[in-house]
Motif scaffolding. Structure first.
Motif, short mmCIF file in Angstrom:
data_model
loop_
_atom_site.label_atom_id
_atom_site.label_comp_id
_atom_site.label_asym_id
_atom_site.label_seq_id
_atom_site.Cartn_x
_atom_site.Cartn_y
_atom_site.Cartn_z
N LEU A 1 27.00 -30.66 9.98
CA LEU A 1 28.45 -31.26 9.91
C LEU A 1 28.53 -32.13 8.79
N GLY A 2 27.86 -33.15 10.17
CA GLY A 2 27.32 -34.64 10.09
C GLY A 2 26.72 -35.12 8.40
N GLN A 3 25.78 -34.57 8.48
CA GLN A 3 24.83 -34.68 7.32
C GLN A 3 25.16 -34.04 5.85
N LEU A 4 26.30 -33.07 5.81
CA LEU A 4 27.13 -32.43 4.99
C LEU A 4 28.35 -33.77 4.36
N ALA A 5 28.69 -34.85 4.91
CA ALA A 5 29.43 -35.06 5.21
C ALA A 5 29.08 -36.18 4.36
N LEU A 6 28.03 -36.71 4.90
CA LEU A 6 26.94 -37.48 4.10
C LEU A 6 26.65 -37.12 2.95
N TYR A 7 26.30 -36.31 2.07
CA TYR A 7 25.94 -35.50 1.19
C TYR A 7 27.12 -35.47 0.37
N ALA A 8 28.94 -35.60 1.00
CA ALA A 8 29.79 -35.60 -0.03
C ALA A 8 30.31 -36.30 -0.10
N ASP A 9 29.91 -37.67 0.56
CA ASP A 9 30.42 -39.36 -0.07
C ASP A 9 29.05 -39.64 -1.18
N MET A 10 28.22 -39.50 -1.18
CA MET A 10 26.45 -39.71 -2.26
C MET A 10 27.07 -39.49 -3.74
N ALA A 11 26.98 -40.32 -4.84
CA ALA A 11 27.18 -40.10 -5.95
C ALA A 11 26.44 -39.03 -7.11
N GLY A 12 27.43 -38.14 -7.07
CA GLY A 12 27.00 -37.63 -8.11
C GLY A 12 26.50 -36.15 -6.79
N ALA A 13 27.19 -35.74 -6.07
CA ALA A 13 27.70 -34.61 -4.44
C ALA A 13 27.92 -33.89 -5.60
N ASP A 14 27.77 -32.48 -5.42
CA ASP A 14 28.31 -30.72 -5.53
C ASP A 14 29.33 -30.34 -4.96
N LEU A 15 30.37 -30.80 -5.17
CA LEU A 15 31.93 -31.64 -4.29
C LEU A 15 32.11 -29.54 -4.31
N ASP A 16 31.95 -28.47 -5.35
CA ASP A 16 31.93 -26.87 -5.04
C ASP A 16 31.25 -26.75 -4.48
N PHE A 17 30.08 -27.14 -3.73
CA PHE A 17 29.08 -26.39 -2.51
C PHE A 17 29.76 -26.86 -1.16
N VAL A 18 30.42 -28.45 -1.82
CA VAL A 18 30.68 -28.85 0.05
C VAL A 18 31.81 -28.07 0.67
N GLU A 19 33.11 -27.90 -0.47
CA GLU A 19 34.61 -27.20 -0.36
C GLU A 19 33.78 -25.48 -0.07
N ALA A 20 32.88 -25.22 -0.29
CA ALA A 20 32.11 -23.40 0.01
C ALA A 20 31.90 -24.09 1.24
N VAL A 21 30.42 -24.43 1.44
CA VAL A 21 30.14 -24.47 2.59
C VAL A 21 29.94 -25.12 4.17
N SER A 22 31.57 -25.97 3.74
CA SER A 22 32.12 -27.37 5.12
C SER A 22 33.12 -26.61 5.92
N PRO A 23 33.81 -24.87 5.87
CA PRO A 23 34.93 -24.42 6.38
C PRO A 23 33.70 -22.97 6.88
N SER A 24 33.03 -22.87 6.68
CA SER A 24 32.19 -21.57 7.69
C SER A 24 31.62 -22.49 7.80
N LEU A 25 30.35 -23.55 7.66
CA LEU A 25 29.98 -23.93 9.22
C LEU A 25 30.80 -24.99 10.13
N ALA A 26 31.66 -25.20 9.96
CA ALA A 26 32.87 -25.19 10.85
C ALA A 26 33.27 -24.55 11.68
#
Length: 67
Positions: free
Chosen positions: A15-40
């Motif tokens: 979850l922490g790595q995903l949060a860091l990825y989401a803050d990176m320039a060019g991050a695929d926010l659709d991926f973050v949005e799809a994965v984060s709820p399932s991971l949580a």
């Protein structure tokens, strides 16, 4: 380390790595949005001793959208 402890630590790390990825320039926010709820929701119960014995998970502040 107990199996539940390892699962909890690994999921928190992911979850922490995903949060860091989401803050990176060019991050695929659709991926973050799809994965984060399932991971949580896959986060197991915290190992005993993680929180003080008098900790009340329902005793915190009200959050927007909460019920």
């Amino acid at each position: 380390m107990c199996p539940n402890c390892e699962d909890f630590a690994r999921t928190v790390l992911l979850l922490g790595q995903l949060a860091l990825y989401a803050d990176m320039a060019g991050a695929d926010l659709d991926f973050v949005e799809a994965v984060s709820p399932s991971l949580a929701v896959s986060l197991p119960e915290p190992p005993l001793g993680t929180f003080p014995s008098d900790y009340d998970p329902d005793g915190g502040p009200d959050y927007p959208g909460g019920s």
